[in-house]
Design a protein around this motif. Structure first.
Motif, mmCIF file in Angstrom:
data_model
loop_
_atom_site.group_PDB
_atom_site.id
_atom_site.type_symbol
_atom_site.label_atom_id
_atom_site.label_comp_id
_atom_site.label_asym_id
_atom_site.label_seq_id
_atom_site.Cartn_x
_atom_site.Cartn_y
_atom_site.Cartn_z
ATOM 1 N N LYS A 301 0.834 -1.202 0.000
ATOM 2 C CA LYS A 301 0.000 0.000 0.000
ATOM 3 C C LYS A 301 0.871 1.256 0.000
ATOM 4 O O LYS A 301 0.564 2.235 -0.686
ATOM 5 N N PHE A 304 2.385 1.668 -3.516
ATOM 6 C CA PHE A 304 1.367 2.106 -4.463
ATOM 7 C C PHE A 304 1.011 3.576 -4.262
ATOM 8 O O PHE A 304 0.782 4.314 -5.216
ATOM 9 N N LYS A 305 0.999 3.997 -3.010
ATOM 10 C CA LYS A 305 0.672 5.395 -2.700
ATOM 11 C C LYS A 305 1.758 6.332 -3.204
ATOM 12 O O LYS A 305 1.488 7.428 -3.710
ATOM 13 N N ASP A 307 4.155 5.584 -5.670
ATOM 14 C CA ASP A 307 4.440 5.491 -7.105
ATOM 15 C C ASP A 307 3.566 4.417 -7.740
ATOM 16 O O ASP A 307 3.893 3.230 -7.709
ATOM 17 N N LYS A 308 2.465 4.830 -8.346
ATOM 18 C CA LYS A 308 1.528 3.884 -8.944
ATOM 19 C C LYS A 308 2.068 3.265 -10.229
ATOM 20 O O LYS A 308 1.516 2.280 -10.721
ATOM 21 N N ASP A 309 3.128 3.852 -10.774
ATOM 22 C CA ASP A 309 3.678 3.362 -12.047
ATOM 23 C C ASP A 309 4.921 2.503 -11.877
ATOM 24 O O ASP A 309 5.581 2.166 -12.864
ATOM 25 N N TRP A 314 0.488 -2.643 -13.089
ATOM 26 C CA TRP A 314 -0.474 -1.855 -12.318
ATOM 27 C C TRP A 314 -1.237 -0.868 -13.200
ATOM 28 O O TRP A 314 -2.219 -0.267 -12.767
ATOM 29 N N LYS A 315 -0.797 -0.709 -14.440
ATOM 30 C CA LYS A 315 -1.558 0.125 -15.373
ATOM 31 C C LYS A 315 -2.825 -0.586 -15.845
ATOM 32 O O LYS A 315 -3.753 0.040 -16.348
ATOM 33 N N THR A 318 -5.210 -3.329 -10.551
ATOM 34 C CA THR A 318 -4.802 -2.655 -9.318
ATOM 35 C C THR A 318 -4.181 -3.672 -8.380
ATOM 36 O O THR A 318 -4.496 -4.864 -8.447
ATOM 37 N N ASN A 320 -4.934 -4.237 -5.561
ATOM 38 C CA ASN A 320 -5.933 -4.727 -4.620
ATOM 39 C C ASN A 320 -6.089 -6.227 -4.720
ATOM 40 O O ASN A 320 -6.419 -6.905 -3.749
#
Length: 331
Positions: A301, A304-305, A307-309, A314-315, A318, A320
């Motif tokens: 988590k 992901f918070k 750097d979502k890339d 993850w594109k 998710t 999750n």
């Protein structure tokens, strides 16, 4: 390479726009894209499978095609030498070659294209000028309006290939019906595979959100199985000796290849592979950093918070899925 570059320039002027294999400014994705459009317009497809194509090209017929477009004697001499050069077997013995093109030869793809240009492409355009088709090297499909037309062309094509000392595989060369919401005919074969994509009726949505069945390409089961084998070879969960940066680099490189190609059509078909990779990453984290499920979840988590890339997949999905820690079916 010199010979290939010289003859490629002149052969490009005669090759069909429906031929996509090993040509400059042509790609398999373009072939699949055109095939998708044509399947919406034509009800039937002849799925072509040439039995042992590269090993069975007739040298005499190929050289006739070469001589039609090549004047330089030295080029023709070298091509003939390359075609007839003996093959060294694992035990050291030399085996004479009387047909076929050398595997891995730089000039082999363009010679193969030239051969099929006259065997199939030119023949189709002369005898069936209104017919649409796509060919990528020896992988090809022909679009037909009716079952009768498909059977007629298939029979004529088998005869044509036999005349050129090639054979269409009797079981793998099939006629498929492009069944969707608007096509109600019953037919035994309603799917085919072309360049790693299986075309069949798939769930789709209209612009107004209504569900219907469209005839669409998506990553084939065979391609998924091959991807699963590659993932197992990568052995992600057990390679705790590598750093997190090394892990992300290797995974992202692999995912880009999968997503750029198979994600071009019906992206959801690749999600099972991406979810499997995501699940293996969580196992790697737990093993590498000796984290519990709870602490691993918190760690991801945080990533992901920030750097979502950081992960290419993850594109498309998710994290999750990984955070829920539900077991993903092995690819």
């Amino acid at each position: 390479m010199v010979v290939r570059d010289m003859i490629e320039l002149r052969l490009e002027t005669i090759f069909s726009n429906n031929s996509y294999g090993y040509r400059p400014d042509k790609s398999p994705i373009e072939a699949v894209s055109q095939a998708k459009r044509m399947c919406w317009e034509y009800d039937f497809v002849i799925d072509i499978d040439i039995k042992g194509f590269f090993d069975n090209i007739n040298h005499e017929l190929l050289m006739k095609a070469v001589e039609k477009h090549v004047e330089e004697k030295w080029i023709k001499l070298y091509i003939k030498r390359w075609l007839t050069a003996p093959v060294e077997l694992p035990d050291g013995r030399l085996e004479e070659r009387e047909k076929g093109v050398p595997q891995g030869g730089v000039v082999s793809p363009i010679l193969s294209n030239l051969f099929l240009h006259y065997v199939m492409d030119k023949w189709l355009e002369i005898n069936y000028p209104e017919i649409k088709y796509e060919r990528f090297a020896d992988d090809g499909i022909i679009h037909c309006r009716t079952e009768k037309e498909a059977e007629e062309i298939k029979f004529a094509l088998e005869k044509r290939f036999n005349e050129c000392e090639l054979e269409l595989h009797p079981e793998k060369t099939t006629i498929a019906y492009c069944k969707d919401s608007n096509r109600k005919q019953e037919y035994p074969i309603i799917a085919f595979t072309f360049l790693g994509f299986t075309f069949k009726g798939r769930r789709a949505l209209t612009k107004k959100g209504k569900i219907f069945t469209s005839f669409l390409p998506a990553m084939s089961e065979k391609a998924k199985k091959k991807a699963g084998e590659k993932i197992r070879e990568m052995n992600i969960r057990n390679r705790i000796e590598i750093s997190f940066e090394e892990l992300t680099k290797e995974i992202n490189q692999y995912v880009r290849g999968i997503a750029n190609y198979y994600g071009s059509f019906y992206k959801s078909a690749i999600y099972v592979i991406l979810k499997r990779i995501d699940w293996l990453i969580t196992r790697w984290i737990m093993k590498k950093y000796r984290k519990t499920k709870r602490s691993m979840r918190k760690w991801i988590k945080g990533i992901f918070k920030r750097d979502k890339d950081i992960f290419e997949h993850w594109k498309y999905i998710t994290p999750n899925y990984a955070l829920s820690l539900r077991t993903t079916r092995a690819v």
